[in-house]
Design a protein around this motif. Structure first.
Motif, PDB file in Angstrom:
ATOM      1  N   ALA A 162       0.827  -1.204   0.000  1.00 22.01           N
ATOM      2  CA  ALA A 162       0.000   0.000   0.000  1.00 22.01           C
ATOM      3  C   ALA A 162       0.864   1.258   0.000  1.00 22.01           C
ATOM      4  CB  ALA A 162      -0.926  -0.006   1.213  1.00 22.01           C
ATOM      5  N   LEU A 163       1.961   1.233   0.736  1.00 22.12           N
ATOM      6  CA  LEU A 163       2.869   2.385   0.783  1.00 22.12           C
ATOM      7  C   LEU A 163       3.526   2.649  -0.568  1.00 22.12           C
ATOM      8  CD1 LEU A 163       4.618   2.060   4.267  1.00 22.12           C
ATOM      9  CD2 LEU A 163       3.308   3.998   3.442  1.00 22.12           C
ATOM     10  N   LEU A 164       3.796   1.583  -1.319  1.00 21.93           N
ATOM     11  CA  LEU A 164       4.413   1.754  -2.637  1.00 21.93           C
ATOM     12  C   LEU A 164       3.528   2.556  -3.581  1.00 21.93           C
ATOM     13  CD1 LEU A 164       6.131  -1.674  -3.419  1.00 21.93           C
ATOM     14  CD2 LEU A 164       7.199   0.475  -2.775  1.00 21.93           C
ATOM     15  N   GLU A 165       2.231   2.567  -3.338  1.00 22.34           N
ATOM     16  CA  GLU A 165       1.302   3.353  -4.146  1.00 22.34           C
ATOM     17  C   GLU A 165       1.579   4.848  -4.042  1.00 22.34           C
ATOM     18  OE1 GLU A 165      -1.815   2.310  -6.045  1.00 22.34           O
ATOM     19  OE2 GLU A 165      -0.256   0.790  -6.210  1.00 22.34           O
ATOM     20  N   LEU A 166       2.236   5.262  -2.948  1.00 21.71           N
ATOM     21  CA  LEU A 166       2.471   6.692  -2.709  1.00 21.71           C
ATOM     22  C   LEU A 166       3.913   7.119  -2.985  1.00 21.71           C
ATOM     23  CD1 LEU A 166       0.554   7.022   0.700  1.00 21.71           C
ATOM     24  CD2 LEU A 166      -0.367   7.235  -1.608  1.00 21.71           C
ATOM     25  N   VAL A 167       4.750   6.177  -3.379  1.00 18.66           N
ATOM     26  CA  VAL A 167       6.177   6.476  -3.587  1.00 18.66           C
ATOM     27  C   VAL A 167       6.397   7.129  -4.947  1.00 18.66           C
ATOM     28  CG1 VAL A 167       8.475   5.442  -3.850  1.00 18.66           C
ATOM     29  CG2 VAL A 167       6.948   4.646  -2.052  1.00 18.66           C
ATOM     30  N   CYS A 168       7.289   8.120  -4.979  1.00 20.48           N
ATOM     31  CA  CYS A 168       7.598   8.845  -6.218  1.00 20.48           C
ATOM     32  C   CYS A 168       8.451   8.010  -7.166  1.00 20.48           C
ATOM     33  CB  CYS A 168       8.382  10.121  -5.906  1.00 20.48           C
ATOM     34  SG  CYS A 168       7.502  11.270  -4.859  1.00 20.48           S
ATOM     35  N   GLY A 169       8.331   8.307  -8.458  1.00 19.46           N
ATOM     36  CA  GLY A 169       9.261   7.782  -9.457  1.00 19.46           C
ATOM     37  C   GLY A 169       9.239   6.283  -9.639  1.00 19.46           C
ATOM     38  N   ASP A 170      10.392   5.760 -10.046  1.00 18.41           N
ATOM     39  CA  ASP A 170      10.543   4.347 -10.366  1.00 18.41           C
ATOM     40  C   ASP A 170      10.589   3.521  -9.079  1.00 18.41           C
ATOM     41  OD1 ASP A 170      11.009   1.980 -11.622  1.00 18.41           O
ATOM     42  OD2 ASP A 170      13.141   2.330 -11.972  1.00 18.41           O
ATOM     43  N   ILE A 171       9.699   2.537  -8.994  1.00 23.29           N
ATOM     44  CA  ILE A 171       9.654   1.692  -7.786  1.00 23.29           C
ATOM     45  C   ILE A 171      10.157   0.277  -8.081  1.00 23.29           C
ATOM     46  CG2 ILE A 171       7.784   3.003  -6.694  1.00 23.29           C
ATOM     47  CD1 ILE A 171       5.870   0.769  -7.617  1.00 23.29           C
ATOM     48  N   SER A 172      10.883   0.116  -9.194  1.00 27.45           N
ATOM     49  CA  SER A 172      11.365  -1.224  -9.570  1.00 27.45           C
ATOM     50  C   SER A 172      12.329  -1.785  -8.524  1.00 27.45           C
ATOM     51  CB  SER A 172      12.049  -1.184 -10.945  1.00 27.45           C
ATOM     52  OG  SER A 172      13.105  -0.245 -10.951  1.00 27.45           O
ATOM     53  N   PHE A 173      13.094  -0.916  -7.855  1.00 29.47           N
ATOM     54  CA  PHE A 173      14.020  -1.366  -6.810  1.00 29.47           C
ATOM     55  C   PHE A 173      13.248  -2.027  -5.664  1.00 29.47           C
ATOM     56  CE2 PHE A 173      15.946  -0.415  -2.644  1.00 29.47           C
ATOM     57  CZ  PHE A 173      17.126  -1.126  -2.758  1.00 29.47           C
ATOM     58  N   TYR A 174      12.146  -1.373  -5.248  1.00 33.57           N
ATOM     59  CA  TYR A 174      11.353  -1.898  -4.136  1.00 33.57           C
ATOM     60  C   TYR A 174      10.620  -3.181  -4.536  1.00 33.57           C
ATOM     61  CZ  TYR A 174      12.236   2.849  -2.530  1.00 33.57           C
ATOM     62  OH  TYR A 174      12.851   4.015  -2.180  1.00 33.57           O
ATOM     63  N   LYS A 175      10.183  -3.247  -5.817  1.00 40.07           N
ATOM     64  CA  LYS A 175       9.536  -4.474  -6.301  1.00 40.07           C
ATOM     65  C   LYS A 175      10.535  -5.635  -6.305  1.00 40.07           C
ATOM     66  CE  LYS A 175       5.862  -2.560  -9.189  1.00 40.07           C
ATOM     67  NZ  LYS A 175       5.342  -2.435 -10.580  1.00 40.07           N
ATOM     68  N   PHE A 176      11.787  -5.305  -6.661  1.00 41.23           N
ATOM     69  CA  PHE A 176      12.830  -6.335  -6.666  1.00 41.23           C
ATOM     70  C   PHE A 176      13.089  -6.830  -5.243  1.00 41.23           C
ATOM     71  CE2 PHE A 176      17.412  -7.360  -6.244  1.00 41.23           C
ATOM     72  CZ  PHE A 176      17.445  -8.475  -7.072  1.00 41.23           C
ATOM     73  N   ILE A 177      13.123  -5.899  -4.279  1.00 43.64           N
ATOM     74  CA  ILE A 177      13.323  -6.269  -2.875  1.00 43.64           C
ATOM     75  C   ILE A 177      12.174  -7.147  -2.381  1.00 43.64           C
ATOM     76  CG2 ILE A 177      13.453  -5.384  -0.501  1.00 43.64           C
ATOM     77  CD1 ILE A 177      16.014  -5.030  -2.168  1.00 43.64           C
ATOM     78  N   LEU A 178      10.930  -6.796  -2.784  1.00 43.28           N
ATOM     79  CA  LEU A 178       9.776  -7.613  -2.407  1.00 43.28           C
ATOM     80  C   LEU A 178       9.871  -9.011  -3.009  1.00 43.28           C
ATOM     81  CD1 LEU A 178       6.719  -5.169  -2.663  1.00 43.28           C
ATOM     82  CD2 LEU A 178       7.587  -6.283  -0.609  1.00 43.28           C
ATOM     83  N   PHE A 179      10.366  -9.079  -4.256  1.00 41.68           N
ATOM     84  CA  PHE A 179      10.525 -10.378  -4.908  1.00 41.68           C
ATOM     85  C   PHE A 179      11.563 -11.226  -4.174  1.00 41.68           C
ATOM     86  CE2 PHE A 179      13.068 -12.934  -7.893  1.00 41.68           C
ATOM     87  CZ  PHE A 179      12.101 -13.842  -8.301  1.00 41.68           C
ATOM     88  N   ILE A 180      12.709 -10.607  -3.841  1.00 44.36           N
ATOM     89  CA  ILE A 180      13.770 -11.325  -3.104  1.00 44.36           C
ATOM     90  C   ILE A 180      13.240 -11.764  -1.737  1.00 44.36           C
ATOM     91  CG2 ILE A 180      16.045 -11.105  -2.019  1.00 44.36           C
ATOM     92  CD1 ILE A 180      16.165 -11.353  -5.041  1.00 44.36           C
ATOM     93  N   GLY A 181      12.508 -10.849  -1.084  1.00 44.01           N
ATOM     94  CA  GLY A 181      11.934 -11.187   0.221  1.00 44.01           C
ATOM     95  C   GLY A 181      10.967 -12.352   0.125  1.00 44.01           C
ATOM     96  N   SER A 182      10.099 -12.331  -0.903  1.00 41.31           N
ATOM     97  CA  SER A 182       9.149 -13.434  -1.109  1.00 41.31           C
ATOM     98  C   SER A 182       9.872 -14.748  -1.358  1.00 41.31           C
ATOM     99  CB  SER A 182       8.228 -13.130  -2.301  1.00 41.31           C
ATOM    100  OG  SER A 182       7.470 -11.987  -2.052  1.00 41.31           O
ATOM    101  N   LEU A 183      10.992 -14.660  -2.087  1.00 39.76           N
ATOM    102  CA  LEU A 183      11.759 -15.871  -2.407  1.00 39.76           C
ATOM    103  C   LEU A 183      12.348 -16.498  -1.148  1.00 39.76           C
ATOM    104  CD1 LEU A 183      12.954 -17.666  -4.695  1.00 39.76           C
ATOM    105  CD2 LEU A 183      14.938 -16.148  -4.690  1.00 39.76           C
ATOM    106  N   PHE A 184      13.009 -15.657  -0.313  1.00 40.69           N
ATOM    107  CA  PHE A 184      13.706 -16.175   0.869  1.00 40.69           C
ATOM    108  C   PHE A 184      12.795 -16.412   2.064  1.00 40.69           C
ATOM    109  CE2 PHE A 184      17.400 -14.558  -1.432  1.00 40.69           C
ATOM    110  CZ  PHE A 184      18.319 -15.567  -1.206  1.00 40.69           C
ATOM    111  N   VAL A 185      11.693 -15.691   2.108  1.00 45.31           N
ATOM    112  CA  VAL A 185      10.835 -15.771   3.301  1.00 45.31           C
ATOM    113  C   VAL A 185       9.598 -16.637   3.064  1.00 45.31           C
ATOM    114  CG1 VAL A 185       9.393 -14.397   4.851  1.00 45.31           C
ATOM    115  CG2 VAL A 185      11.617 -13.552   4.186  1.00 45.31           C
TER     116      VAL A 185
END
Length: 299
Positions: A162-185
């Motif tokens: 939900a917070l990512l909806e309010l973040v400025c600019g390119d959010i691909s870095f945060y999506k990548f972190i979420l993907f890595i987190g989903s993979l390991f967690v």
């Protein structure tokens, strides 16, 4: 208004039972020497996580139900998100560790106390907490959130998606972190749990005694129930709908918000009851504590 009152009462009762149930389980294990084993040590960790994970968001949700100004500061929101991530991620990994504990107990019973020593338990605990802290906090401190897309959060609590909806600019870095987190967690621990239980089932089927098989299945049943509830609700949110999450798609956001209630409020209240009501050792230990307490009061 009546619906809001019903939701408030229901959520309040869930939260009260979460506090009481998890506190009961922690106290029972701590005060009962027969329960001082690796299995109950990790169960205490699970209750501790549930106790505080629920407390990161539920009190604020209850307060907001009857508040005219449903506000939270940016620092408060980020703090809620970080604690939620650390506690939630640690719980998923802990479930994998608990499946390993059951695997050793059933497949290698004679070596259980040696393999699952207190030293091993402490190492696993440190790795779990430290690893999830680094995975949850460090990436976003290296590249902090910058908000510019309004200040209205489309969620009950400060969830990362939900917070990512309010973040400025390119959010691909945060999506990548979420993907890595989903993979390991999520995915790797789930694969580990599945492999562990395949080995456990094979080992149980080799037991000649029907009572022995029943006892072994009973020990694992509680853990599997928690795994299905928690992983099912969370993976629906963070993997199946994560890429589609948008405030423009109303029905998806509503589904995600209500699913988050399952792993944010419902699962923490179910865990202690699932483990205590299905566990004869916990019930026996609790009865002994009550007997000891009654005897001390009568003196």
């Amino acid at each position: 208004m009546q619906m809001r009152i019903l939701l408030f009462v229901g959520l309040l009762l869930i939260y009260i039972f979460t506090i009481l149930g998890n506190s009961f389980l922690i106290c029972t294990v701590i005060l009962s020497p027969p329960l001082h084993t690796a299995m109950y040590y990790f169960l205490c960790n699970l209750s501790f996580i549930d106790l505080f994970y629920s407390s990161t968001s539920v009190p604020k949700i209850l307060f907001d139900m009857f508040s005219k100004h449903r506000r939270i500061s940016i620092i408060g929101c980020l703090t809620q998100m970080y604690f939620g991530l650390i506690l939630g991620n640690t719980e998923y990994v802990l479930l994998a560790v608990m499946s390993y504990d059951r695997y050793i107990a059933i497949c290698f019973p004679l070596h259980y106390t040696v393999i699952m020593s207190w030293r091993t338990c402490k190492y696993l605990t440190v790795i779990m907490w430290a690893g999830n802290f680094m995975l949850s906090v460090i990436p976003t401190t290296l590249k902090p959130f910058v908000f510019c897309k309004g200040n209205k959060l489309n969620h009950f609590a400060c969830e990362s998606l939900a917070l990512l909806e309010l973040v400025c600019g390119d959010i691909s870095f945060y999506k990548f972190i979420l993907f890595i987190g989903s993979l390991f967690v999520l995915f790797l621990p789930l694969v580990f749990i599945i492999i562990s239980y395949i080995c456990i089932i094979i080992s149980i089927l080799k037991i000649n005694s029907a009572d022995g098989r029943s006892k072994a299945f009973s020990t694992c049943g509680s853990h599997l129930t928690v795994v299905f509830i928690l992983y099912g609700s969370c993976m629906t949110t963070y993997t199946g709908q994560g890429k589609k999450y948008s405030s423009n798609i109303k029905y998806i956001s509503i589904i995600i918000k209500y699913i988050s209630i399952i792993y944010g409020a419902v699962t923490p209240v179910l865990n202690p009851f699932i483990y205590s009501l299905r566990n004869n050792e916990v019930k026996t230990a609790f009865r002994k504590l009550l007997t000891r307490y009654s005897a001390s009061r009568s003196l």
